[in-house]
Design a protein around this motif. Structure first.
Motif, PDB file in Angstrom:
ATOM      1  N   LEU A  48      66.580  37.220  34.590  1.00 13.15           N
ATOM      2  CA  LEU A  48      67.751  36.768  33.604  1.00 13.15           C
ATOM      3  C   LEU A  48      67.171  35.648  32.420  1.00 13.15           C
ATOM      4  N   GLY A  49      66.169  35.061  32.854  1.00 18.27           N
ATOM      5  CA  GLY A  49      65.503  34.340  31.887  1.00 18.27           C
ATOM      6  C   GLY A  49      65.132  34.900  30.709  1.00 18.27           C
ATOM      7  N   VAL A  50      64.309  36.465  30.872  1.00 17.77           N
ATOM      8  CA  VAL A  50      63.874  37.052  29.970  1.00 17.77           C
ATOM      9  C   VAL A  50      64.935  37.757  29.118  1.00 17.77           C
ATOM     10  N   SER A  79      78.654  33.210  30.308  1.00 19.66           N
ATOM     11  CA  SER A  79      78.284  32.618  31.491  1.00 19.66           C
ATOM     12  C   SER A  79      76.903  33.339  32.134  1.00 19.66           C
ATOM     13  N   VAL A  80      76.382  32.959  33.121  1.00 20.42           N
ATOM     14  CA  VAL A  80      75.421  33.448  33.779  1.00 20.42           C
ATOM     15  C   VAL A  80      75.810  33.613  35.218  1.00 20.42           C
ATOM     16  N   PHE A 120      70.006  27.962  30.570  1.00 19.86           N
ATOM     17  CA  PHE A 120      70.936  28.927  29.867  1.00 19.86           C
ATOM     18  C   PHE A 120      71.854  28.272  28.846  1.00 19.86           C
ATOM     19  N   ASN A 121      72.040  26.910  29.006  1.00 17.37           N
ATOM     20  CA  ASN A 121      73.083  26.209  28.034  1.00 17.37           C
ATOM     21  C   ASN A 121      74.380  26.648  28.198  1.00 17.37           C
ATOM     22  N   ALA A 170      72.644  22.673  39.979  1.00 21.69           N
ATOM     23  CA  ALA A 170      73.208  23.480  39.129  1.00 21.69           C
ATOM     24  C   ALA A 170      72.656  23.116  37.497  1.00 21.69           C
ATOM     25  N   ALA A 171      72.289  21.868  37.273  1.00 20.59           N
ATOM     26  CA  ALA A 171      72.005  21.244  36.300  1.00 20.59           C
ATOM     27  C   ALA A 171      70.793  21.886  35.668  1.00 20.59           C
ATOM     28  N   ARG A 172      69.858  22.391  36.627  1.00 19.20           N
ATOM     29  CA  ARG A 172      68.656  22.919  36.022  1.00 19.20           C
ATOM     30  C   ARG A 172      69.126  24.282  35.396  1.00 19.20           C
ATOM     31  N   TYR A 173      69.879  25.113  35.859  1.00 20.93           N
ATOM     32  CA  TYR A 173      70.521  26.342  35.311  1.00 20.93           C
ATOM     33  C   TYR A 173      71.134  26.090  34.138  1.00 20.93           C
TER      34      TYR A 173
END
Length: 335
Positions: free
Chosen positions: A144-146, A163-164, A181-182, A174-177
């Motif tokens: 998903l990051g790629v 959204s992701v 992904f912003n 959750a803050a890390r994601y």
């Protein structure tokens, strides 16, 4: 049959492990992966081993976001020739459809789907097809990051998914994601996906190149799925390796897990030899490329694995009893 993945998916692995104080060679060898393969963009490793080494690295290096961190080193270019199709497509939606279509070239164990589930949105769904229970969170987050990085490449640095979605429950805050992904990120969903707005899919790609796009789609169409019989497997590998100018019997045999003498013997039992197949594939592809009116002769020669135009010229005279430009005129007249 073992499900494989191209070693380009390891881009960033060595650097990240080193930053975290680990030894990448040691980690790789625990899962029977030769570290030297990471320097060969045409090499493959078992998908299961790739998944397991990511999970193990995250555990022993105390890095629960290992997959996300590794994704920072990657974008669509890990997909090799698929990236050329993506960068030359007309729209972002068309580019994503081609990634979905040809992802099996990169790994038959990865399944993508562009699901137009709502009138205004689509989901780029990512699934791993591998039998047996296996922890896959790091690979899902890497993938998903790629995908996110690929969309930024196509849409611009301001890209932001609607959204992701993650199918698992992550121990990460959750803050890390959200930082990566912003956008809004939801765990425990029915799939792993980027949710995209329709306007993003309709966006034109600045570098679109219809000739390159058409050529590369044709190049991958017949060979995206690895065939089963030995002759077809050899032809598949020849076609894939020709543009690298490293298409040699020992390398093809290595990809098939055979000694080169064993490969030669098995091909001979089927009435052919490696050099005969190499010649036949080159001749067939030469006609395909020459039939493209605007493709430069130097590009045709390179795609056929020739480092010099003069070598291709001699081959063309051997095959067709005429020079490449004369053969092009003949093919265009037939069209």
């Amino acid at each position: 049959m073992t499900t494989l993945i191209r070693t380009t998916s390891f881009w960033g692995f060595n650097e990240l492990v080193s930053q975290l104080g680990g030894q990448s060679e040691s980690l790789l060898r625990q899962y029977h992966i030769d570290p030297r393969l990471l320097g060969d963009e045409e090499a493959h490793v078992p998908l299961r081993s790739f998944i397991e080494v990511l999970e193990h690295a995250a555990l022993v290096l105390d890095c629960p976001d290992f997959g996300l961190r590794m994704a920072q080193y990657q974008d669509v270019h890990v997909l090799g020739p698929i990236a050329l199709i993506v960068r030359s497509a007309a729209t972002v939606g068309q580019a994503l459809e081609e990634i979905v279509r040809f992802i099996g070239y990169h790994s038959p164990g990865i399944r993508l789907e562009l699901d137009s589930c709502e009138p205004q949105t689509s989901r780029l769904r990512i699934d791993i097809r591998l039998p047996g229970a296996l922890q896959q969170r790091q690979l899902h987050e890497l993938a998903l990051g790629v995908a996110h990085n690929t969309m930024k490449l196509l849409c611009g640095s301001s890209f932001r998914a609607q959204s992701v979605l993650f199918s698992g429950i992550s121990p990460l805050p959750a803050a890390r994601y959200r930082r990566y992904f912003n956008t809004s990120v939801f765990n425990g969903q029915d799939c792993n996906a980027l949710v995209l707005h329709r306007d993003q899919l309709e966006q034109a790609i600045e570098l679109q190149d219809p000739l390159l796009y058409r050529t590369m789609v044709q190049y991958l169409s017949a060979y995206a799925a690895r065939p089963q019989d030995l002759r077809s497997q050899v032809e598949f590998l020849i076609l894939r390796m020709l543009p690298t100018q490293r298409c040699r019997l020992p390398l093809v045999a290595e990809q098939l897990g055979l000694h080169e003498r064993v490969l030669q013997r098995r091909l001979a039992e089927r009435g052919s030899g490696f050099e005969d197949l190499l010649e036949a594939v080159r001749r067939e592809r030469a006609d395909c490329y020459l039939a493209e009116r605007n493709m430069a002769m130097s590009q045709v020669a390179g795609l056929l694995g020739y480092s010099e135009q003069s070598v291709f010229n001699r081959a063309c005279r051997r095959w067709f009893n005429m020079a490449p430009r004369a053969r092009r005129r003949q093919l265009l007249e037939r069209q």
